[in-house]
Motif scaffolding. Structure first.
Motif, PDB file in Angstrom:
ATOM      1  N   LEU A   1       0.691  -1.184  -0.066  1.00  0.00           N
ATOM      2  CA  LEU A   1      -0.016   0.073  -0.077  1.00  0.00           C
ATOM      3  C   LEU A   1       0.909   1.182   0.145  1.00  0.00           C
ATOM      4  O   LEU A   1       0.457   2.098  -0.631  1.00  0.00           O
ATOM      5  CB  LEU A   1      -0.962  -0.040   1.106  1.00  0.00           C
ATOM      6  CG  LEU A   1      -2.062  -1.033   1.098  1.00  0.00           C
ATOM      7  CD1 LEU A   1      -2.748  -0.868   2.661  1.00  0.00           C
ATOM      8  CD2 LEU A   1      -3.090  -0.839   0.075  1.00  0.00           C
ATOM      9  N   PHE A   2       1.855   1.126   0.573  1.00  0.00           N
ATOM     10  CA  PHE A   2       2.978   2.263   0.686  1.00  0.00           C
ATOM     11  C   PHE A   2       3.601   2.449  -0.790  1.00  0.00           C
ATOM     12  O   PHE A   2       3.974   3.544  -1.166  1.00  0.00           O
ATOM     13  CB  PHE A   2       3.929   1.978   1.899  1.00  0.00           C
ATOM     14  CG  PHE A   2       3.231   2.335   3.064  1.00  0.00           C
ATOM     15  CD1 PHE A   2       3.018   3.539   3.681  1.00  0.00           C
ATOM     16  CD2 PHE A   2       3.310   1.033   4.023  1.00  0.00           C
ATOM     17  CE1 PHE A   2       2.372   3.659   4.824  1.00  0.00           C
ATOM     18  CE2 PHE A   2       2.618   1.383   5.288  1.00  0.00           C
ATOM     19  CZ  PHE A   2       2.263   2.472   5.706  1.00  0.00           C
ATOM     20  N   LEU A   3       4.187   1.178  -1.354  1.00  0.00           N
ATOM     21  CA  LEU A   3       5.001   1.123  -2.442  1.00  0.00           C
ATOM     22  C   LEU A   3       4.116   1.801  -3.702  1.00  0.00           C
ATOM     23  O   LEU A   3       4.454   2.581  -4.391  1.00  0.00           O
ATOM     24  CB  LEU A   3       5.538  -0.124  -2.806  1.00  0.00           C
ATOM     25  CG  LEU A   3       6.584  -0.425  -1.685  1.00  0.00           C
ATOM     26  CD1 LEU A   3       6.783  -1.997  -1.896  1.00  0.00           C
ATOM     27  CD2 LEU A   3       7.798   0.373  -1.656  1.00  0.00           C
ATOM     28  N   PHE A   4       2.800   1.480  -3.523  1.00  0.00           N
ATOM     29  CA  PHE A   4       1.986   1.988  -4.869  1.00  0.00           C
ATOM     30  C   PHE A   4       1.054   2.885  -4.456  1.00  0.00           C
ATOM     31  O   PHE A   4      -0.018   3.024  -5.007  1.00  0.00           O
ATOM     32  CB  PHE A   4       1.273   0.667  -5.530  1.00  0.00           C
ATOM     33  CG  PHE A   4       2.231  -0.465  -5.838  1.00  0.00           C
ATOM     34  CD1 PHE A   4       2.852  -0.360  -6.926  1.00  0.00           C
ATOM     35  CD2 PHE A   4       2.345  -1.458  -5.149  1.00  0.00           C
ATOM     36  CE1 PHE A   4       3.667  -1.475  -7.599  1.00  0.00           C
ATOM     37  CE2 PHE A   4       3.304  -2.564  -5.558  1.00  0.00           C
ATOM     38  CZ  PHE A   4       3.997  -2.464  -6.737  1.00  0.00           C
ATOM     39  N   ALA A   5       1.447   3.819  -3.523  1.00  0.00           N
ATOM     40  CA  ALA A   5       0.625   4.821  -3.088  1.00  0.00           C
ATOM     41  C   ALA A   5       0.304   5.741  -4.118  1.00  0.00           C
ATOM     42  O   ALA A   5      -0.892   6.223  -4.099  1.00  0.00           O
ATOM     43  CB  ALA A   5       1.180   5.599  -1.654  1.00  0.00           C
ATOM     44  N   ALA A   6       1.090   6.485  -4.866  1.00  0.00           N
ATOM     45  CA  ALA A   6       0.883   7.206  -5.797  1.00  0.00           C
ATOM     46  C   ALA A   6      -0.359   6.956  -6.865  1.00  0.00           C
ATOM     47  O   ALA A   6      -1.185   7.940  -7.092  1.00  0.00           O
ATOM     48  CB  ALA A   6       2.056   7.726  -6.621  1.00  0.00           C
ATOM     49  N   PRO A   7      -0.335   5.816  -7.549  1.00  0.00           N
ATOM     50  CA  PRO A   7      -1.375   5.529  -8.276  1.00  0.00           C
ATOM     51  C   PRO A   7      -2.799   5.525  -7.641  1.00  0.00           C
ATOM     52  O   PRO A   7      -3.831   5.692  -8.028  1.00  0.00           O
ATOM     53  CB  PRO A   7      -0.948   4.256  -8.962  1.00  0.00           C
ATOM     54  CG  PRO A   7       0.036   3.649  -8.120  1.00  0.00           C
ATOM     55  CD  PRO A   7       0.732   4.699  -7.593  1.00  0.00           C
ATOM     56  N   LEU A   8      -2.727   4.775  -6.400  1.00  0.00           N
ATOM     57  CA  LEU A   8      -3.950   4.855  -5.624  1.00  0.00           C
ATOM     58  C   LEU A   8      -4.566   6.030  -4.869  1.00  0.00           C
ATOM     59  O   LEU A   8      -5.711   6.143  -5.004  1.00  0.00           O
ATOM     60  CB  LEU A   8      -3.367   3.877  -4.188  1.00  0.00           C
ATOM     61  CG  LEU A   8      -3.216   2.512  -4.403  1.00  0.00           C
ATOM     62  CD1 LEU A   8      -2.629   1.776  -3.150  1.00  0.00           C
ATOM     63  CD2 LEU A   8      -4.324   1.619  -4.850  1.00  0.00           C
TER      64      LEU A   8
END
Length: 452
Positions: free
Chosen positions: A111-118
């Motif tokens: 969830l932290f690593l892919f935060a930008a697209p989320l």
């Protein structure tokens, strides 16, 4: 360790709650100050970084809240084991609390690593999503040490070592200010990183805090015999299941309450920028005062847990009554402060020359008048949660919290705020209803349980 019955007099129990609780109150206030420092310093840097940092901090806090249930579970379990003079059990549950915290951190990392697209998918401004994603990729590295700190703090507090919890947290505030100053603004030749600098500062603070508090826990002569980290890698599946069974519902209950207040912020945003600004200010003020109830609740958990370990029902009831009286007294004092100083308190958060200052103060004062009403309810639910954790009862309280906040409080906030047309006052009145239902139901469960 003596297993003689604890005194049941009101004065002696009030003193015991204060000795344990006041340092914990101070540590909670200091912990909250970390968030305030980041908000202020990012506000000095840029509006985009402030918005991104605030959004990222909210995401981190939600995940931290859920994962911190394991640390909170360690407190009553260690308190009960210490009353039984069982250092082996104290070591077992603390270690497995650390294992579960590490496991949760690994599961949360995507969830932290892919935060930008989320964040982009959630409809956030592209610049805010980009900067917020960068912030979360860094600050996510601090989740594991932050949760481990929670476990060790609980282990120490359960044995009465609350002073070190306070001073380590206070020191962390100053470390945070210093690293923020270097990395947000690029002072003294350091890179200018903005929100990412605040994220690095948070990770540094969590690691430094973990190292400091862990050194204390393993080197203090009275704790050395617990051999906390000896053969740390060896699993203890029975203890792990016990901590998980107690801790996961604690995290769920805390998440239910946190989610209610997050949802109230969303609804306030539907009313406009100024009501949301007033809501944010009023919420920060109430959060500061709530830290007192949280610290007293932690002390109650320890004292009730110790009484449970001794099988001393009279001492258990006496500790609960003393904790509740202290919390209600402080709630009454807080209500008086809100009624007499609310305009001054809200004004502290606004520039004197802000053209919208008067309207925001007017809105903020109206919310604090409602907040005065939920002081008793908020104190009541916090203390009841502390009592129930002390007797290792967390499953049903989680259900009570979820129902009270999401099936009662949230719909009432919407109905009063929008259908009845009360606006922000209606939304906050719904919070009062939800907290009141939770407080009454949780107290009913605790007192009926110990009668049985």
């Amino acid at each position: 360790m003596s297993t003689s019955p604890a005194p049941t007099g009101l004065r002696s129990n009030v003193r015991a709650v204060l000795v344990l609780g006041l340092p914990l109150v101070g540590s909670h206030v200091a912990q909250f100050a970390l968030t305030v420092v980041d908000t202020v310093m990012l506000g000095w840097y840029s509006v985009t970084d402030l918005a991104a940092g605030g959004l990222g901090a909210m995401v981190f806090f939600v995940l931290f809240t859920l994962g911190s249930g394991f640390g909170h579970a360690v407190m009553p379990m260690v308190a009960t084991a210490s009353a039984r003079d069982d250092p082996t059990e104290m070591r077992r549950v603390t270690r497995m609390g650390m294992w579960l915290s590490l496991g949760f951190s690994v599961l949360a990392m995507p969830l932290f690593l892919f935060a930008a697209p989320l964040l982009g998918a959630m409809g956030q401004d592209p610049d805010v999503a980009r900067v917020g994603g960068g912030y979360l990729q860094i600050v996510g590295l601090g989740l594991a040490p932050a949760l481990l700190v929670m476990v060790i703090k609980s282990y120490l507090a359960a044995q009465g070592h609350t002073q070190v919890v306070l001073w380590v947290t206070v020191a962390a505030v100053f470390v945070n200010i210093g690293v923020n100053w270097l990395l947000i603004f690029g002072n003294l030749g350091f890179p200018e990183l903005g929100a990412r600098g605040a994220a690095v500062a948070s990770v540094v603070v969590q690691i430094v805090t973990l190292v400091a508090i862990l050194i204390y826990a393993v080197t203090l002569p009275s704790l050395r015999a617990h051999r906390l980290l000896v053969r740390f890698w060896r699993p203890d599946w029975s203890a792990l299941r016990q901590v998980n069974a107690l801790g996961l519902p604690i995290g769920g209950a805390m998440l239910a309450e946190t989610g209610l207040f997050a949802a109230s912020a969303v609804m306030m945003g539907w009313l406009g920028k100024l009501p949301l600004a007033a809501h944010s200010i009023a919420l920060e003020i109430t959060a500061i005062f709530f830290m007192v109830h949280l610290g007293l609740s932690n002390a109650a958990t320890v004292l009730v847990g110790r009484a449970k370990g001794r099988g001393d029902i009279d001492a258990l009831k006496a500790a609960a009554r003393a904790s509740m009286i202290l919390s209600l007294v402080f709630a009454a004092v807080t209500m008086l402060i809100y009624w007499t100083l609310s305009e001054t308190l809200v004004g502290l958060f606004l520039k004197p020359d802000d053209p919208e200052r008067d309207l925001i103060i007017l809105l903020g004062v109206s919310l604090l008048m409602v907040a005065a009403l939920f002081q008793l309810a908020d104190a009541g639910q916090a203390m009841a949660m502390g009592f129930l954790r002390g007797i290792h009862d967390t499953g049903q309280p989680m259900i009570i919290a979820a129902v009270s906040y999401w099936l009662v409080g949230l719909p009432t906030s919407y109905a009063l705020g929008f259908i009845a047309g009360w606006g922000g006052v209606g939304i906050w009145s719904g919070l009062v209803v939800g907290l009141t239902v939770a407080a009454l139901a949780l107290h009913l469960r605790f007192w009926s349980t110990i009668r049985r």
